[in-house]
Design an enzyme around this catalytic site. Sequence first.
Site, PDB file in Angstrom:
ATOM      1  N   GLU A 185      -6.188   6.824  -0.999  1.00 19.75           N
ATOM      2  CA  GLU A 185      -6.148   5.548  -0.262  1.00 19.75           C
ATOM      3  C   GLU A 185      -6.841   4.439  -1.047  1.00 19.75           C
ATOM      4  OE1 GLU A 185      -4.414   4.934   2.561  1.00 19.75           O
ATOM      5  OE2 GLU A 185      -3.715   6.970   2.301  1.00 19.75           O
ATOM      6  N   HIS A 236       0.843  -1.206   0.000  1.00 18.55           N
ATOM      7  CA  HIS A 236       0.000   0.000   0.000  1.00 18.55           C
ATOM      8  C   HIS A 236       0.875   1.252   0.000  1.00 18.55           C
ATOM      9  CE1 HIS A 236      -3.582   2.386   1.397  1.00 18.55           C
ATOM     10  NE2 HIS A 236      -2.621   3.120   1.926  1.00 18.55           N
ATOM     11  N   GLU A 237       1.908   1.251   0.834  1.00 22.12           N
ATOM     12  CA  GLU A 237       2.799   2.413   0.918  1.00 22.12           C
ATOM     13  C   GLU A 237       3.635   2.553  -0.352  1.00 22.12           C
ATOM     14  OE1 GLU A 237       2.220   4.540   3.117  1.00 22.12           O
ATOM     15  OE2 GLU A 237       0.870   3.204   4.206  1.00 22.12           O
TER      16      GLU A 237
END
Length: 204
Positions: free
Chosen positions: A144, A58-59
Amino acid sequence: EEMAIASSVPMPEVYVMDGEKGINAFAAGSTVDDAVIGVTDGCMRRLQRDELQGVIAHEFSHILNQDMRLNFHLVAVVFGLLVLALLGRLMMEIGFNSSGRRSSKEGGGAGVLIGISGAAIMASGYLGVLMGNLIKSAVSRQREYLADSSAVQFTRNPEGLSGALKKIGALSSGSRLVSPHADEASHMFFGNGMRKSWFSITST
């Protein structure tokens, strides 16, 4: 290293936030080449390998999509508005305090004028901070969603990321951070690092 290969992003430096028991992580930097990833101590200790891989993926998506630069711009804008509000507050205090000590014949009117101007600047600054935080949260939510879908693409395992999110929801500490500076970078975190706001209007 696996996620660096999967995302074709250079391997960033990784830092651990000691003393943070919540499950959280963030990516920071101005370019892909100087990016860093930070993870909380709770993230490393409480997640299984697949779940931690999902969080790291995700990062990596934030690094690949240059979300870090946007995040820093948002921090700078909100901070600038906060400085404007604090400057107005200072002007208001100086103006009204000086007018209280002097009579109108001695120039107290100028102090009142400074105080009123300061109050207007302070009000507009704090209104700007509120609007800035709402914009920051809205932008963060959209980024996100993209990072979540990219993480699944990198790992080929949606269960890892969903498992991490379920653990955050099940823990009392969740993803909350104890750092006094968490609010300034709240939109950069994997999970909500702050307490829940009214109606979740500032939820990231």
